[in-house]
Enzyme design. Structure first.
Site, short mmCIF file in Angstrom:
data_model
loop_
_atom_site.label_atom_id
_atom_site.label_comp_id
_atom_site.label_asym_id
_atom_site.label_seq_id
_atom_site.Cartn_x
_atom_site.Cartn_y
_atom_site.Cartn_z
N TYR A 143 0.93 -1.20 -0.02
CA TYR A 143 0.00 0.07 0.05
C TYR A 143 0.92 1.32 -0.12
O TYR A 143 0.78 2.12 -1.00
CB TYR A 143 -1.12 -0.16 1.31
CG TYR A 143 -1.74 1.22 1.45
CD1 TYR A 143 -2.36 1.88 0.62
CD2 TYR A 143 -1.74 1.43 3.04
CE1 TYR A 143 -3.10 3.10 0.68
CE2 TYR A 143 -2.64 2.92 3.34
CZ TYR A 143 -3.24 3.64 2.10
OH TYR A 143 -3.88 4.68 2.38
N ASN A 197 1.60 -9.81 0.57
CA ASN A 197 0.42 -9.10 0.92
C ASN A 197 0.12 -8.23 -0.25
O ASN A 197 -0.48 -7.09 0.01
CB ASN A 197 0.77 -8.32 2.31
CG ASN A 197 -0.90 -7.76 2.87
OD1 ASN A 197 -1.44 -8.59 2.76
ND2 ASN A 197 -0.85 -6.79 3.51
N SER A 199 6.35 3.31 13.22
CA SER A 199 5.20 3.65 13.45
C SER A 199 4.76 4.56 14.65
O SER A 199 5.63 4.27 15.79
CB SER A 199 4.20 2.46 13.83
OG SER A 199 3.23 2.31 14.29
N TYR A 251 3.65 -6.83 17.07
CA TYR A 251 4.05 -6.10 15.76
C TYR A 251 4.54 -4.83 16.19
O TYR A 251 5.73 -4.40 15.85
CB TYR A 251 2.57 -5.73 15.14
CG TYR A 251 2.67 -4.52 14.40
CD1 TYR A 251 3.45 -4.68 12.96
CD2 TYR A 251 2.31 -3.21 14.48
CE1 TYR A 251 3.65 -3.55 12.15
CE2 TYR A 251 2.33 -2.33 13.61
CZ TYR A 251 3.05 -2.39 12.32
OH TYR A 251 3.29 -1.25 11.41
N LYS A 284 8.76 -2.98 15.59
CA LYS A 284 9.04 -1.62 15.37
C LYS A 284 9.73 -1.07 16.19
O LYS A 284 10.77 -0.40 15.82
CB LYS A 284 7.79 -0.60 15.06
CG LYS A 284 6.81 -1.16 14.00
CD LYS A 284 7.40 -1.02 12.74
CE LYS A 284 6.60 -1.46 11.49
NZ LYS A 284 7.39 -1.81 10.02
N ASN A 315 -8.32 -1.69 9.76
CA ASN A 315 -8.04 -0.14 9.91
C ASN A 315 -9.50 0.62 9.56
O ASN A 315 -10.39 -0.16 8.75
CB ASN A 315 -7.20 0.29 9.04
CG ASN A 315 -5.66 -0.16 9.39
OD1 ASN A 315 -5.40 -0.18 10.49
ND2 ASN A 315 -4.87 0.09 8.63
N LEU A 316 -9.77 1.80 10.15
CA LEU A 316 -11.10 2.32 10.33
C LEU A 316 -11.41 2.64 8.77
O LEU A 316 -12.55 2.26 8.39
CB LEU A 316 -10.98 3.73 10.94
CG LEU A 316 -12.35 4.37 10.76
CD1 LEU A 316 -13.56 3.69 11.30
CD2 LEU A 316 -12.10 5.89 11.59
N ARG A 353 -12.66 -1.82 22.17
CA ARG A 353 -11.88 -3.10 21.64
C ARG A 353 -10.64 -3.13 22.53
O ARG A 353 -9.96 -1.84 22.56
CB ARG A 353 -11.57 -2.62 20.11
CG ARG A 353 -10.87 -3.92 19.52
CD ARG A 353 -10.80 -3.68 18.09
NE ARG A 353 -10.18 -2.32 17.68
CZ ARG A 353 -9.94 -1.85 16.40
NH1 ARG A 353 -10.09 -2.63 15.42
NH2 ARG A 353 -9.20 -0.92 16.21
N GLY A 380 -7.06 -3.14 23.83
CA GLY A 380 -5.75 -2.74 23.15
C GLY A 380 -5.71 -1.24 22.48
O GLY A 380 -4.74 -0.76 21.98
#
Ligand code: NAD
Length: 345
Positions: A14, A38, A128, A155, A159, A206-207, A302, A304
């Site tokens: 992406y 991916n 990130s 994850y 990072k 993701n939103l 949610r 986390g």
């Protein structure tokens, strides 16, 4: 003038694909290395439609050091690399931590090892805002001096670890590796041409992809996780950055590394707009900008989820001469145009 090559690991993904487009626009010659775990080769066609150039592509797994070495033998004039290649799903990383440590750490270690052995190299690393966790109120908006908090997921830990590994590489005696770690906030949107965009596999984490898929009728309704947070409307707040603006920051980072007179340096930049938007605000802006309805309901919080985080991007604005300035309405329109294209709505 000879075009300088830039290795783009994960360049079919992406953010990578949008960056490849911007590298071409800036006069660089990107070399994509991706194992397509991916992504797909169709992305290369999308890039070609935008740039008019068939991108240089090598199907390579960065965890395979020998393949990566042979790429550097083939393109011996690569001095700069942008390292996107990684797995990125937070939830999956909790279920399959070793897969994440294996891929994200080994890929980075291989690339850094080769660049160090070669000498005179530079790496731009995809980091990130997860490295900050939930910053305390006095650290909002978050600048690069904010303390790093224990990461919430494997994850996020990869990072933090990758940043530390690169820092250690830079700090070895006589190191001539230069590194810029870019800490992205929340990338959204698609290229205005709708030839490339985000292609989440399965249920989006993701939103915005969830919003666009709900608008397209693929999902019944959007769940807003929590409306009782300590924010003005009760939903979580994030800093949403347009992927094309984000891509341009990578070009600015490569320009900076190329111009550097000093070797053995490491820098960190927050990439965001400086403006936090709540989930409910994002929904409103999306519906308004595209004149489309998105059914939603409030769901429990949610686990986390960080309550609110947004960037202070002034260091990147100042030092990279870069700013994320695309109006959010335009970004929302790009996301919907892309979704409609891939779903043939
Ligand atoms: P993406 O999954 O779309 O792109 C990653 C690309 O890397 C994919 O094309 C995948 O096939 C490739 N890849 C993965 N492992 C590889 C390996 N071992 N060898 C070669 N190729 C490999 O993800 P993205 O959203 O474009 O993210 C790019 C980078 O930015 C990642 O490092 C991610 O962690 C980081 N990042 C993303 C976000 C986000 O919200 N999208 C936020 C912060 C940081």
């Amino acid at each position: 003038m000879k075009r300088e090559k830039v290795l783009v690991t994960g360049g079919a993904g992406y953010i990578g694909a949008h960056t490849v487009v911007e590298l071409y626009a800036a006069g660089y010659e990107p070399v994509i290395a991706d194992n397509l775990s991916n992504s797909s080769e169709e992305v290369l066609d999308g890039i070609q439609k935008i740039t008019g150039v068939k991108p240089v592509f090598e199907k390579i797994d960065c965890t395979d050091k020998a393949s990566l070495e042979s790429l550097f033998e083939k393109f011996s004039d690569i001095d700069h690399a942008i390292h996107f290649a990684a797995y990125k799903a937070v939830g999956e990383s909790v279920e399959r931590p070793l897969m994440y440590y294996g891929n994200n750490l080994v890929s980075l270690i291989n690339l850094a090892g080769i660049m160090m052995a070669k000498g005179n190299g530079s790496i731009v690393f995809s980091s990130s805002c997860t490295v900050y966790g939930q910053p305390s109120p006095e650290h909002l908006p978050v600048d690069e001096e904010a303390p790093l908090k224990p990461a919430q997921s494997p994850y996020g830990k990869t990072k933090q670890m990758c940043e530390s590994i690169l820092e250690d590489c830079v700090n070895t005696p006589k190191s001539d590796l230069n590194v810029i770690s870019l800490r992205y906030f929340n990338p959204i949107g698609a290229h205005p041409s709708a030839h490339i965009g985000e292609l989440p596999r399965g249920v989006p984490q993701n939103l915005l992809p969830f919003v666009t898929q709900t608008a397209a009728g693929l999902r019944k309704e959007l769940h807003v996780f929590g409306n009782d947070y300590n924010t003005p409307d009760g939903s979580c707040i994030r800093d949403y950055i347009y992927v094309c603006d984000l891509a341009k920051a990578h070009v600015a980072a490569i320009d900076r590394l190329r111009d550097k007179k000093v070797r053995g340096t490491s820098e960190y930049f927050n990439l965001g707009t400086g403006r936090g938007l709540s989930v409910l605000e994002v929904l409103d802006i999306f519906m308004e900008s595209n004149n489309v309805k998105v059914p939603f309901r409030i769901a429990p919080r949610r686990a986390g989820d960080v309550e609110q985080v947004w960037a202070d991007p002034s260091k990147a604005n100042r030092e990279l001469g870069w700013v994320a300035d695309t109006p959010v309405e335009e970004v929302m329109r790009s996301a919907w145009k892309w979704e409609k294209k891939i779903r043939c709505v």
